[in-house]
Write an enzyme that holds these catalytic residues in place. Structure first.
Site, PDB file in Angstrom:
ATOM      1  N   ALA A  68       0.943  -1.126  -0.109  1.00  0.00           N
ATOM      2  CA  ALA A  68       0.044  -0.001   0.184  1.00  0.00           C
ATOM      3  C   ALA A  68       0.755   1.060   0.086  1.00  0.00           C
ATOM      4  O   ALA A  68       1.924   1.020  -0.205  1.00  0.00           O
ATOM      5  CB  ALA A  68      -1.058  -0.116   1.082  1.00  0.00           C
ATOM      6  N   SER A  69       0.148   2.485   0.162  1.00  0.00           N
ATOM      7  CA  SER A  69       1.045   3.484  -0.022  1.00  0.00           C
ATOM      8  C   SER A  69       1.956   3.909   1.304  1.00  0.00           C
ATOM      9  O   SER A  69       3.021   4.443   1.209  1.00  0.00           O
ATOM     10  CB  SER A  69      -0.039   4.807  -0.051  1.00  0.00           C
ATOM     11  OG  SER A  69      -0.924   4.781   1.155  1.00  0.00           O
ATOM     12  N   ILE A  70       1.551   3.368   2.432  1.00  0.00           N
ATOM     13  CA  ILE A  70       2.604   3.948   3.573  1.00  0.00           C
ATOM     14  C   ILE A  70       3.431   2.369   3.778  1.00  0.00           C
ATOM     15  O   ILE A  70       4.410   2.368   4.577  1.00  0.00           O
ATOM     16  CB  ILE A  70       1.643   4.226   4.645  1.00  0.00           C
ATOM     17  CG1 ILE A  70       1.326   5.504   4.577  1.00  0.00           C
ATOM     18  CG2 ILE A  70       2.370   3.988   6.081  1.00  0.00           C
ATOM     19  CD1 ILE A  70       0.495   6.269   5.526  1.00  0.00           C
ATOM     20  N   ALA A  71       2.737   1.316   3.778  1.00  0.00           N
ATOM     21  CA  ALA A  71       3.469   0.342   4.139  1.00  0.00           C
ATOM     22  C   ALA A  71       3.061  -1.070   3.387  1.00  0.00           C
ATOM     23  O   ALA A  71       2.388  -1.108   2.444  1.00  0.00           O
ATOM     24  CB  ALA A  71       2.999  -0.073   5.614  1.00  0.00           C
ATOM     25  N   GLN A  72       4.087  -2.289   3.495  1.00  0.00           N
ATOM     26  CA  GLN A  72       3.431  -3.518   2.706  1.00  0.00           C
ATOM     27  C   GLN A  72       3.530  -4.734   3.611  1.00  0.00           C
ATOM     28  O   GLN A  72       4.263  -4.605   4.679  1.00  0.00           O
ATOM     29  CB  GLN A  72       4.366  -3.612   1.450  1.00  0.00           C
ATOM     30  CG  GLN A  72       5.850  -3.931   1.797  1.00  0.00           C
ATOM     31  CD  GLN A  72       6.696  -4.262   0.550  1.00  0.00           C
ATOM     32  OE1 GLN A  72       6.501  -3.554  -0.530  1.00  0.00           O
ATOM     33  NE2 GLN A  72       7.854  -4.922   0.562  1.00  0.00           N
ATOM     34  N   VAL A  73       2.961  -5.666   3.465  1.00  0.00           N
ATOM     35  CA  VAL A  73       2.898  -6.916   4.372  1.00  0.00           C
ATOM     36  C   VAL A  73       3.477  -8.026   3.848  1.00  0.00           C
ATOM     37  O   VAL A  73       3.373  -8.376   2.472  1.00  0.00           O
ATOM     38  CB  VAL A  73       1.238  -7.048   4.550  1.00  0.00           C
ATOM     39  CG1 VAL A  73       1.164  -8.376   5.389  1.00  0.00           C
ATOM     40  CG2 VAL A  73       0.886  -5.812   5.062  1.00  0.00           C
TER      41      VAL A  73
ATOM     42  N   LYS B 262       3.891  -6.080   8.784  1.00  0.00           N
ATOM     43  CA  LYS B 262       3.623  -4.939   8.033  1.00  0.00           C
ATOM     44  C   LYS B 262       4.890  -4.034   8.399  1.00  0.00           C
ATOM     45  O   LYS B 262       5.258  -3.763   9.401  1.00  0.00           O
ATOM     46  CB  LYS B 262       2.405  -4.155   8.724  1.00  0.00           C
ATOM     47  CG  LYS B 262       1.917  -2.898   7.725  1.00  0.00           C
ATOM     48  CD  LYS B 262       0.604  -2.525   8.444  1.00  0.00           C
ATOM     49  CE  LYS B 262      -0.186  -1.451   7.497  1.00  0.00           C
ATOM     50  NZ  LYS B 262      -1.218  -1.029   7.988  1.00  0.00           N
TER      51      LYS B 262
ATOM     52  N   ASP C  18     -12.071   2.862   8.529  1.00  0.00           N
ATOM     53  CA  ASP C  18     -11.867   2.678   7.250  1.00  0.00           C
ATOM     54  C   ASP C  18     -12.604   1.308   6.792  1.00  0.00           C
ATOM     55  O   ASP C  18     -11.839   0.396   6.491  1.00  0.00           O
ATOM     56  CB  ASP C  18     -10.503   2.606   6.885  1.00  0.00           C
ATOM     57  CG  ASP C  18     -10.296   2.743   5.209  1.00  0.00           C
ATOM     58  OD1 ASP C  18     -11.114   3.207   4.525  1.00  0.00           O
ATOM     59  OD2 ASP C  18      -9.123   2.262   4.995  1.00  0.00           O
TER      60      ASP C  18
END
Length: 529
Positions: free
Chosen positions: A131-136, A168, A303
């Site tokens: 995603a825009s802030i982090a990845q998993v 994350k 969200d």
């Protein structure tokens, strides 16, 4: 000057990106740097299809992480953008190209101070999502040791499988990129404040400040872990709602490790039916969960789009991604309940009075005129079956009155309205004949009786009186201390002011503290009874 020049250059690039996606309308309507916006539209090639909200979502995605987050914040402003644009932005795909798995391992080791192979039995270098802030990344850890006292005499410890976890990891360089974009957002907000008086009521500088706070919290993964932990605590013992457990030993500001969860996306009707789930039962659970988060706890997932809500094999709801959370204090929840009661009873003057009591309607506005405006919104739905009423749309229409009456914007209600729209959208996609809010009717009735009925109001008045009584010693101490500071010269007043105070109060401020406080308490009790 340098900041303005730098911001103008960046703004021109952004305007051209928006023009290429035919998404300049918001800037044109706001009147922001009209010359640059006109130039961008005139000299940019346009090749875009879809609704205005879809075009804007694609442009924001191209502009990068901060703009994706900004678009998600804009999705709460149905009162400004319209419901369809807000819904399109709510579906803004928060997906970016992943960063290298080797870099992910490096970040983990820097943050946690240990080799990845010491922390995890296995670690998949290919991210599961980005995603825009982090990845998993998916990983496994050693199972928790078995407590010997839990085993019967002579029994061997059972063989336990490695525990699957999701890791994350914050995107490298995201903080610096955010700081650069934040400078532009503040510059644009200042420009609007200076040049567009009609838009000042939207408090653009304050809105950017809220955005800054929200994203900074989201970029500290410990805060997301704490939110998940609080949400799990609120639903302890309730099997219908499951939140991943946080592995705090493998978490830090840039790394968050939690238990893996799985399920069917909440809006995948075909898959849910194929798995044998009862859709009405799932929606009932979802409605109860939403109601309990908002009214019982005052702490809700901010969200709740289908990608963040799944259905497990038992038909229970599983939630992920707790970077955006909403809070409603008791006072706001109480006012919301009173608004609901007044709306259902058709008492629009009382509804207007609740707005004023809540501080949403300035005293300068005429109560009767505002009550008439409320009637114009609510009367069209009066008498209609509940399953035909969209309460999210009703709330959106009520929020739109803020422009006509210059009411201050309430961010917590905007986030609530956005999530109500999402919940209704999922509900209608699963079963158009059902209204998700009617499913929570027993909970609503019980909560209203317990918290807004006559006995609850009496109890609330007594609690307020007792709270005031408990504050009397502190009030007396504060006044005594202020009097001592005045007498000792540590607080300096004009000699004429001191003389007037001394003459009026017999030489002591503090000696009036208890009588005044008791008089106030007596007035409160008279008002109560």
């Amino acid at each position: 000057m340098l900041r303005t020049f730098r911001s103008l250059l960046r703004f021109q690039r952004i305007a051209r990106t928006l023009a290429r996606h035919d998404a300049l309308a918001p800037l044109e309507e706001a009147g922001v740097v009209p010359g640059l916006v006109w130039f961008a539209r005139r000299f940019s090639r346009r090749a875009a299809e879809g609704r205005p909200g879809q075009k804007l979502a694609r442009a924001l995605t191209e502009m990068g992480p901060s703009f994706i987050k900004f678009g998600q914040m804009l999705s709460t402003r149905a009162d400004l953008l319209g419901e369809q644009v807000a819904l399109d932005l709510a579906e803004l795909q928060d997906h970016l190209a992943p960063f290298d798995g080797a870099l992910a391992r490096q970040i983990i080791e820097q943050e946690l101070g240990r080799p990845v192979d010491d922390l995890f039995l296995t670690f998949n270098a290919v991210p599961d999502s980005a995603a825009s802030i982090a990845q998993v990344h998916m990983a496994t850890v050693a199972p928790d040791p078995v407590d010997p006292e839990s085993l019967a005499a002579g029994d061997a410890a059972p063989r336990r499988e490695p525990r699957p976890v999701a890791v994350k990891i914050l995107r490298p360089g995201i903080e610096k990129a955010f700081e650069r974009d934040l400078e532009l957002f503040y510059w644009l907000a200042e420009w609007i404040e200076r040049t567009q008086p009609r838009l000042r009521r939207l408090r653009p500088l304050e809105a950017v400040g809220v955005f800054e706070t929200t994203v900074r919290l989201e970029m500290d993964l410990r805060m997301e872990g704490a939110a998940a932990s609080e949400l799990a605590e609120n639903f302890a013992g309730d099997p219908t709602y499951n939140v991943p457990a946080i592995d705090w030993q493998r978490s830090s500001r840039r790394v968050l490790t939690m238990s893996q969860v799985a399920g069917i996306p909440m809006d995948d009707r075909a898959a849910l039916l194929a798995a044998g789930h009862d859709l009405a039962e799932i929606l009932t659970k979802a409605a109860d969960i939403f109601f309990n988060q908002v009214f019982r706890d005052g702490f809700f997932h901010g969200d709740q789009h289908p990608g963040n809500m799944w259905v497990d094999t038992e038909g229970n709801i599983v939630a992920v991604d707790f970077g955006i959370m909403g809070r409603l204090d008791w006072r706001t929840r109480r006012h919301l309940a009173d608004m609901l009661i007044a709306t259902l009873e058709g008492d629009y003057r009382r509804l207007a009075a609740v707005y004023m009591e809540a501080g949403y309607l300035p005293q300068s506005n005429t109560l009767d005129v505002f009550a008439q405006a409320l009637r114009s919104v609510c009367e069209p739905i009066a008498g209609r079956p509940l399953n035909e009423i969209s309460f999210a749309r009703l709330l959106a229409q009520l929020l739109r009155l803020t422009e006509s009456f210059e009411l201050p914007v309430q961010p917590q209600l905007l986030l609530l309205q956005k999530n109500m729209l999402m919940a209704e959208g999922v509900s209608r996609s699963l079963d158009p004949a059902l209204n998700i809010w009617t499913l929570a009717q027993p909970l609503i009735d019980a909560w209203m009786r317990e918290n807004r009925g006559p006995e609850a109001r009496l109890r609330e008045g007594l609690e307020d009186a007792l709270r005031g009584l408990r504050q009397l010693p502190a009030l007396a101490d504060n006044l005594e201390r202020a009097s001592a500071e005045l007498a000792g010269g540590r607080i300096r007043l004009h000699p004429d002011s001191i003389a007037q105070l001394t003459a009026r109060n017999g030489g002591s401020l503090a000696r009036w503290a208890l009588p005044v406080a008791l008089a106030a308490l007596a007035l409160a009790l008279v008002a109560l009874f």
